[in-house]
Design a protein around this motif. Sequence first.
Motif, PDB file in Angstrom:
ATOM      1  N   LYS A 207      50.452  30.044  40.866  1.00 51.77           N
ATOM      2  CA  LYS A 207      49.153  30.072  40.191  1.00 51.77           C
ATOM      3  C   LYS A 207      48.002  30.200  41.178  1.00 51.77           C
ATOM      4  CE  LYS A 207      48.794  25.018  39.995  1.00 51.77           C
ATOM      5  NZ  LYS A 207      48.650  23.850  39.102  1.00 51.77           N
ATOM      6  N   TYR A 208      48.254  29.964  42.463  1.00 51.10           N
ATOM      7  CA  TYR A 208      47.226  30.140  43.478  1.00 51.10           C
ATOM      8  C   TYR A 208      47.343  31.547  44.080  1.00 51.10           C
ATOM      9  CZ  TYR A 208      47.227  25.040  43.236  1.00 51.10           C
ATOM     10  OH  TYR A 208      47.185  23.743  42.801  1.00 51.10           O
ATOM     11  N   GLY A 209      46.307  31.934  44.788  1.00 50.00           N
ATOM     12  CA  GLY A 209      46.350  33.222  45.467  1.00 50.00           C
ATOM     13  C   GLY A 209      45.098  34.037  45.226  1.00 50.00           C
ATOM     14  N   LYS A 210      45.232  35.352  45.376  1.00 51.41           N
ATOM     15  CA  LYS A 210      44.089  36.252  45.288  1.00 51.41           C
ATOM     16  C   LYS A 210      43.664  36.454  43.844  1.00 51.41           C
ATOM     17  CE  LYS A 210      42.634  40.943  46.597  1.00 51.41           C
ATOM     18  NZ  LYS A 210      43.029  42.206  47.265  1.00 51.41           N
ATOM     19  N   LEU A 211      42.345  36.513  43.639  1.00 52.86           N
ATOM     20  CA  LEU A 211      41.756  36.741  42.326  1.00 52.86           C
ATOM     21  C   LEU A 211      41.011  38.071  42.345  1.00 52.86           C
ATOM     22  CD1 LEU A 211      40.263  33.169  41.741  1.00 52.86           C
ATOM     23  CD2 LEU A 211      42.467  34.030  40.944  1.00 52.86           C
ATOM     24  N   ASP A 212      41.229  38.891  41.342  1.00 50.38           N
ATOM     25  CA  ASP A 212      40.510  40.159  41.246  1.00 50.38           C
ATOM     26  C   ASP A 212      40.278  40.496  39.782  1.00 50.38           C
ATOM     27  OD1 ASP A 212      43.074  40.710  40.547  1.00 50.38           O
ATOM     28  OD2 ASP A 212      43.437  42.253  42.055  1.00 50.38           O
ATOM     29  N   ARG A 213      39.516  41.557  39.551  1.00 49.03           N
ATOM     30  CA  ARG A 213      39.148  42.013  38.215  1.00 49.03           C
ATOM     31  C   ARG A 213      38.389  40.939  37.450  1.00 49.03           C
ATOM     32  NH1 ARG A 213      44.470  45.280  35.952  1.00 49.03           N
ATOM     33  NH2 ARG A 213      44.905  46.463  37.843  1.00 49.03           N
ATOM     34  N   GLY A 214      37.333  40.438  38.041  1.00 50.68           N
ATOM     35  CA  GLY A 214      36.548  39.428  37.369  1.00 50.68           C
ATOM     36  C   GLY A 214      35.235  39.166  38.080  1.00 50.68           C
ATOM     37  N   GLN A 215      34.602  38.052  37.728  1.00 43.79           N
ATOM     38  CA  GLN A 215      33.318  37.659  38.294  1.00 43.79           C
ATOM     39  C   GLN A 215      33.444  36.286  38.926  1.00 43.79           C
ATOM     40  OE1 GLN A 215      29.849  37.967  35.798  1.00 43.79           O
ATOM     41  NE2 GLN A 215      30.616  39.771  34.710  1.00 43.79           N
ATOM     42  N   LEU A 216      32.775  36.132  40.073  1.00 44.62           N
ATOM     43  CA  LEU A 216      32.697  34.843  40.749  1.00 44.62           C
ATOM     44  C   LEU A 216      31.298  34.287  40.530  1.00 44.62           C
ATOM     45  CD1 LEU A 216      33.896  32.673  42.629  1.00 44.62           C
ATOM     46  CD2 LEU A 216      33.011  34.002  44.565  1.00 44.62           C
ATOM     47  N   GLN A 286      46.448  55.056  37.047  1.00 42.46           N
ATOM     48  CA  GLN A 286      45.034  54.747  37.138  1.00 42.46           C
ATOM     49  C   GLN A 286      44.566  53.910  35.958  1.00 42.46           C
ATOM     50  OE1 GLN A 286      42.524  58.115  37.834  1.00 42.46           O
ATOM     51  NE2 GLN A 286      43.867  59.017  39.379  1.00 42.46           N
ATOM     52  N   GLU A 287      45.128  54.163  34.763  1.00 45.30           N
ATOM     53  CA  GLU A 287      44.744  53.380  33.598  1.00 45.30           C
ATOM     54  C   GLU A 287      45.163  51.923  33.742  1.00 45.30           C
ATOM     55  OE1 GLU A 287      46.352  55.263  30.208  1.00 45.30           O
ATOM     56  OE2 GLU A 287      44.943  56.954  30.224  1.00 45.30           O
ATOM     57  N   ARG A 288      46.262  51.682  34.442  1.00 44.64           N
ATOM     58  CA  ARG A 288      46.707  50.307  34.639  1.00 44.64           C
ATOM     59  C   ARG A 288      45.766  49.525  35.540  1.00 44.64           C
ATOM     60  NH1 ARG A 288      52.980  51.916  35.988  1.00 44.64           N
ATOM     61  NH2 ARG A 288      53.486  52.799  33.928  1.00 44.64           N
ATOM     62  N   THR A 289      45.061  50.222  36.422  1.00 45.92           N
ATOM     63  CA  THR A 289      44.149  49.530  37.333  1.00 45.92           C
ATOM     64  C   THR A 289      42.803  49.240  36.696  1.00 45.92           C
ATOM     65  OG1 THR A 289      43.334  51.625  38.232  1.00 45.92           O
ATOM     66  CG2 THR A 289      45.241  50.620  39.308  1.00 45.92           C
ATOM     67  N   TYR A 290      42.531  49.803  35.536  1.00 44.96           N
ATOM     68  CA  TYR A 290      41.264  49.593  34.861  1.00 44.96           C
ATOM     69  C   TYR A 290      41.363  48.415  33.892  1.00 44.96           C
ATOM     70  CZ  TYR A 290      39.730  54.127  36.638  1.00 44.96           C
ATOM     71  OH  TYR A 290      39.378  55.171  37.452  1.00 44.96           O
ATOM     72  N   THR A 291      40.269  47.670  33.792  1.00 46.11           N
ATOM     73  CA  THR A 291      40.186  46.591  32.818  1.00 46.11           C
ATOM     74  C   THR A 291      39.630  47.148  31.513  1.00 46.11           C
ATOM     75  OG1 THR A 291      39.793  44.977  34.567  1.00 46.11           O
ATOM     76  CG2 THR A 291      39.206  44.335  32.324  1.00 46.11           C
TER      77      THR A 291
END
Length: 362
Positions: A207-216, A286-291
């Motif tokens: 559950k820990y690690g890198k976070l992406d596709r979001g806002q900090l 490419q579609e998989r990398t998009y939110t």
Amino acid sequence: MPTICASRDKFLGFSSWGEGVLQCCVVCLRNREMRGLQVSLNQTQKVRLERALEKLKVLSASNAKPNACVNVADAIPVNFEDGVLKGHGTTELEGEVVATVCGVVERVNKLVYVRALRARYKPEIGDIIVGRVIEIAPKRWRLEINFRQDAVLMLSSMNLPDGIQRRRTAVDELNMRSIFEENDVICAEVRGFQHDGSLHLQARSQKYGKLDRGQLLTVPPYLVKRRKQHFHHLEQYGIDLILGCNGFIWVGEHTQIKDDMIEDQSSKAEQQHSKPSRNSMSLEEQERTYTPLDIRQNICRIANAVRVLSNLDFSITLEVIMEIYNLSSSLNIDIHQMLGPEFCVLVAEAEAERQSLVKKKR
């Protein structure tokens, strides 16, 4: 239109939706400083906001524990015959124990201290934090975690991409940048302080690690209370919400935890050394990398709900965030309008009404 500080006449540390007891320090409100956030209100909105905040002030004062809230130089009633120990935020003056900070009086056996409501983040072992990588050093990453010093995540204190528990080698140290690089957002757990005073983290779980596709988001740390659960998966919205104890909050697209043990290690090594470019990827990849758009809208709406709570100095919990989310959706308020003065007034009025109903039920 007159411009007033949105944090004026606000109340620190009291519980919001889903909370049972108010925890505020009414006395120290007289000496607080403006936080500098300016919100333009017309005369009607100004009156409504002041009325709601005055109502909250009365409710918080009636629910506050006697002798619990102190201001600077206020005397703290103690029994010297019991051998009282003076802790942080207290001193002895003319035979009395007086407070040196504004806050709430806490007693642990013979120890008496004052817990400041507006305080900087103080790490405790087991805290869930969110940080940003600022440097890659030998066998460690340095993270900014909204603390007085940077935190350290050792290479030996985290799971490797292959998922195998083994000793770290020189090859692993050379490939550290393929795991985390500068400006990456990471979720980790506080491991403790070392003898040199440095704060060490660990990320030994999936559950820990890198976070992406979001806002900090960055909020005052005192608004995030320590709870049993800081990871929240909002399944119906496809969002992961992490409330970091250090005041860093992550709102991002939900990611499935993959079992790296069953994957081919050789294919993983090839992916690390040769990352495909955007042009060489197929349309499906490419579609998989998009939110998706609806998930991005949910992320922005929940992030703005957190910003509204921070502006009003309300305690940030999952319950209150979802209440603001539902309020904005039910009123058909656009995402960008949630940060406007009208919605802030509506949130303050809704909280005042809720608190009055809770008091009547008692």
